[in-house]
Design a protein around this motif. Structure first.
Motif, PDB file in Angstrom:
ATOM      1  N   LEU A  62      82.908  44.643  24.483  1.00  0.00           N
ATOM      2  CA  LEU A  62      83.629  44.344  23.248  1.00  0.00           C
ATOM      3  C   LEU A  62      83.080  43.133  22.514  1.00  0.00           C
ATOM      4  N   PHE A  63      82.310  42.316  23.214  1.00  0.00           N
ATOM      5  CA  PHE A  63      81.773  41.109  22.593  1.00  0.00           C
ATOM      6  C   PHE A  63      80.287  41.226  22.266  1.00  0.00           C
ATOM      7  N   SER A  64      79.764  42.438  22.293  1.00  0.00           N
ATOM      8  CA  SER A  64      78.350  42.620  21.974  1.00  0.00           C
ATOM      9  C   SER A  64      78.112  42.630  20.466  1.00  0.00           C
ATOM     10  N   GLY A  65      79.122  42.922  19.690  1.00  0.00           N
ATOM     11  CA  GLY A  65      78.967  42.955  18.238  1.00  0.00           C
ATOM     12  C   GLY A  65      79.719  41.817  17.570  1.00  0.00           C
ATOM     13  N   ALA A  66      79.518  41.705  16.280  1.00  0.00           N
ATOM     14  CA  ALA A  66      80.155  40.636  15.513  1.00  0.00           C
ATOM     15  C   ALA A  66      81.665  40.800  15.450  1.00  0.00           C
ATOM     16  N   SER A  67      82.159  42.020  15.508  1.00  0.00           N
ATOM     17  CA  SER A  67      83.598  42.250  15.361  1.00  0.00           C
ATOM     18  C   SER A  67      84.412  41.615  16.477  1.00  0.00           C
ATOM     19  N   GLY A  68      83.909  41.667  17.703  1.00  0.00           N
ATOM     20  CA  GLY A  68      84.627  41.044  18.816  1.00  0.00           C
ATOM     21  C   GLY A  68      84.729  39.547  18.642  1.00  0.00           C
ATOM     22  N   TRP A  69      83.619  38.934  18.255  1.00  0.00           N
ATOM     23  CA  TRP A  69      83.620  37.484  18.055  1.00  0.00           C
ATOM     24  C   TRP A  69      84.396  37.099  16.803  1.00  0.00           C
ATOM     25  N   GLN A  70      84.367  37.933  15.785  1.00  0.00           N
ATOM     26  CA  GLN A  70      85.153  37.679  14.580  1.00  0.00           C
ATOM     27  C   GLN A  70      86.637  37.718  14.914  1.00  0.00           C
ATOM     28  N   THR A  71      87.031  38.659  15.753  1.00  0.00           N
ATOM     29  CA  THR A  71      88.420  38.751  16.198  1.00  0.00           C
ATOM     30  C   THR A  71      88.836  37.477  16.905  1.00  0.00           C
ATOM     31  N   VAL A  72      88.021  37.020  17.838  1.00  0.00           N
ATOM     32  CA  VAL A  72      88.342  35.802  18.595  1.00  0.00           C
ATOM     33  C   VAL A  72      88.394  34.586  17.666  1.00  0.00           C
ATOM     34  N   GLY A  73      87.450  34.474  16.760  1.00  0.00           N
ATOM     35  CA  GLY A  73      87.444  33.349  15.828  1.00  0.00           C
ATOM     36  C   GLY A  73      88.690  33.305  14.962  1.00  0.00           C
ATOM     37  N   LEU A  74      89.063  34.452  14.426  1.00  0.00           N
ATOM     38  CA  LEU A  74      90.280  34.508  13.609  1.00  0.00           C
ATOM     39  C   LEU A  74      91.532  34.222  14.436  1.00  0.00           C
ATOM     40  N   LEU A  75      91.564  34.695  15.676  1.00  0.00           N
ATOM     41  CA  LEU A  75      92.713  34.414  16.537  1.00  0.00           C
ATOM     42  C   LEU A  75      92.800  32.928  16.885  1.00  0.00           C
ATOM     43  N   ILE A  76      91.670  32.273  17.062  1.00  0.00           N
ATOM     44  CA  ILE A  76      91.688  30.831  17.312  1.00  0.00           C
ATOM     45  C   ILE A  76      92.284  30.099  16.117  1.00  0.00           C
ATOM     46  N   LEU A  77      91.789  30.404  14.922  1.00  0.00           N
ATOM     47  CA  LEU A  77      92.329  29.764  13.716  1.00  0.00           C
ATOM     48  C   LEU A  77      93.807  30.078  13.543  1.00  0.00           C
ATOM     49  N   SER A  78      94.185  31.318  13.777  1.00  0.00           N
ATOM     50  CA  SER A  78      95.580  31.721  13.689  1.00  0.00           C
ATOM     51  C   SER A  78      96.445  30.912  14.639  1.00  0.00           C
ATOM     52  N   ASN A  79      95.961  30.719  15.860  1.00  0.00           N
ATOM     53  CA  ASN A  79      96.736  29.982  16.853  1.00  0.00           C
ATOM     54  C   ASN A  79      96.863  28.507  16.516  1.00  0.00           C
ATOM     55  N   VAL A  80      95.880  27.931  15.854  1.00  0.00           N
ATOM     56  CA  VAL A  80      96.018  26.547  15.416  1.00  0.00           C
ATOM     57  C   VAL A  80      97.192  26.434  14.446  1.00  0.00           C
ATOM     58  N   PHE A  81      97.240  27.335  13.465  1.00  0.00           N
ATOM     59  CA  PHE A  81      98.363  27.320  12.529  1.00  0.00           C
ATOM     60  C   PHE A  81      99.678  27.601  13.244  1.00  0.00           C
ATOM     61  N   MET A  82      99.688  28.580  14.157  1.00  0.00           N
ATOM     62  CA  MET A  82     100.902  28.928  14.882  1.00  0.00           C
ATOM     63  C   MET A  82     101.428  27.735  15.672  1.00  0.00           C
ATOM     64  N   THR A  83     100.543  27.048  16.354  1.00  0.00           N
ATOM     65  CA  THR A  83     100.968  25.927  17.185  1.00  0.00           C
ATOM     66  C   THR A  83     101.568  24.816  16.332  1.00  0.00           C
ATOM     67  N   PHE A  84     100.957  24.514  15.205  1.00  0.00           N
ATOM     68  CA  PHE A  84     101.532  23.503  14.318  1.00  0.00           C
ATOM     69  C   PHE A  84     102.854  23.977  13.731  1.00  0.00           C
ATOM     70  N   ALA A  85     102.955  25.254  13.388  1.00  0.00           N
ATOM     71  CA  ALA A  85     104.207  25.775  12.829  1.00  0.00           C
ATOM     72  C   ALA A  85     105.329  25.712  13.856  1.00  0.00           C
ATOM     73  N   TRP A  86     105.043  26.055  15.095  1.00  0.00           N
ATOM     74  CA  TRP A  86     106.076  26.121  16.120  1.00  0.00           C
ATOM     75  C   TRP A  86     106.452  24.758  16.685  1.00  0.00           C
ATOM     76  N   TYR A  87     105.466  23.855  16.809  1.00  0.00           N
ATOM     77  CA  TYR A  87     105.724  22.618  17.535  1.00  0.00           C
ATOM     78  C   TYR A  87     105.461  21.338  16.759  1.00  0.00           C
ATOM     79  N   GLY A  88     104.659  21.380  15.705  1.00  0.00           N
ATOM     80  CA  GLY A  88     104.323  20.173  14.959  1.00  0.00           C
ATOM     81  C   GLY A  88     105.533  19.468  14.368  1.00  0.00           C
ATOM     82  N   HIS A  89     106.548  20.214  13.982  1.00  0.00           N
ATOM     83  CA  HIS A  89     107.740  19.618  13.387  1.00  0.00           C
ATOM     84  C   HIS A  89     108.508  18.750  14.385  1.00  0.00           C
ATOM     85  N   LEU A  90     108.300  18.969  15.677  1.00  0.00           N
ATOM     86  CA  LEU A  90     108.989  18.149  16.680  1.00  0.00           C
ATOM     87  C   LEU A  90     108.534  16.697  16.614  1.00  0.00           C
ATOM     88  N   LYS A  91     107.330  16.486  16.120  1.00  0.00           N
ATOM     89  CA  LYS A  91     106.803  15.129  15.952  1.00  0.00           C
ATOM     90  C   LYS A  91     106.964  14.656  14.511  1.00  0.00           C
TER      91      LYS A  91
END
Length: 120
Positions: A3-32
């Protein structure tokens, strides 16, 4: 099929990383950042941040699914990324101490990755 031999697999992971950065700040950043504000202000700001999460997460899952990831593989990939984003966030942004439980949780997730991807 690798699944990681093509660009699509890595594109998926890259977008999920960016998505999770936003998710983590949305869910927990307000606590600080908004601890002294009413909950509804934190909720509105979190929803605004979460919009960017969804603008990245939805295409990530669509690209990944089209590239051959099944639903379980997408979910386990997202969970590994969540832990990889959450641990530095909690330590460096929120000031939480490192815990060896982070390592044990990561090892358990690596087991999940093995079992979900072994037949791919």
């Amino acid at each position: 099929m690798n699944l990681f031999s093509g660009a699509s697999g890595w594109q998926t992971v890259g977008l999920l990383i960016l998505s999770n950065v936003f998710m983590t700040f949305a869910w927990y950043g307000h606590l600080k950042d908004l601890a002294a504000k009413p909950w509804w202000i934190a909720a509105l700001l979190s929803w605004g941040i979460a919009l960017f999460e969804y603008l990245l997460q939805v295409p990530a899952n669509r690209i990944g699914h089209g590239a051959g990831f099944d639903l379980a593989q997408l979910k386990i990939t997202q969970e590994v990324i969540t832990l990889a984003v959450f641990v530095p966030f909690s330590m460096f942004y929120m000031g939480q101490p490192f815990r060896t439980d982070f390592i044990w949780a990561g090892l358990c997730l690596m087991g999940a990755v093995y079992f979900i991807f072994r037949s791919a």
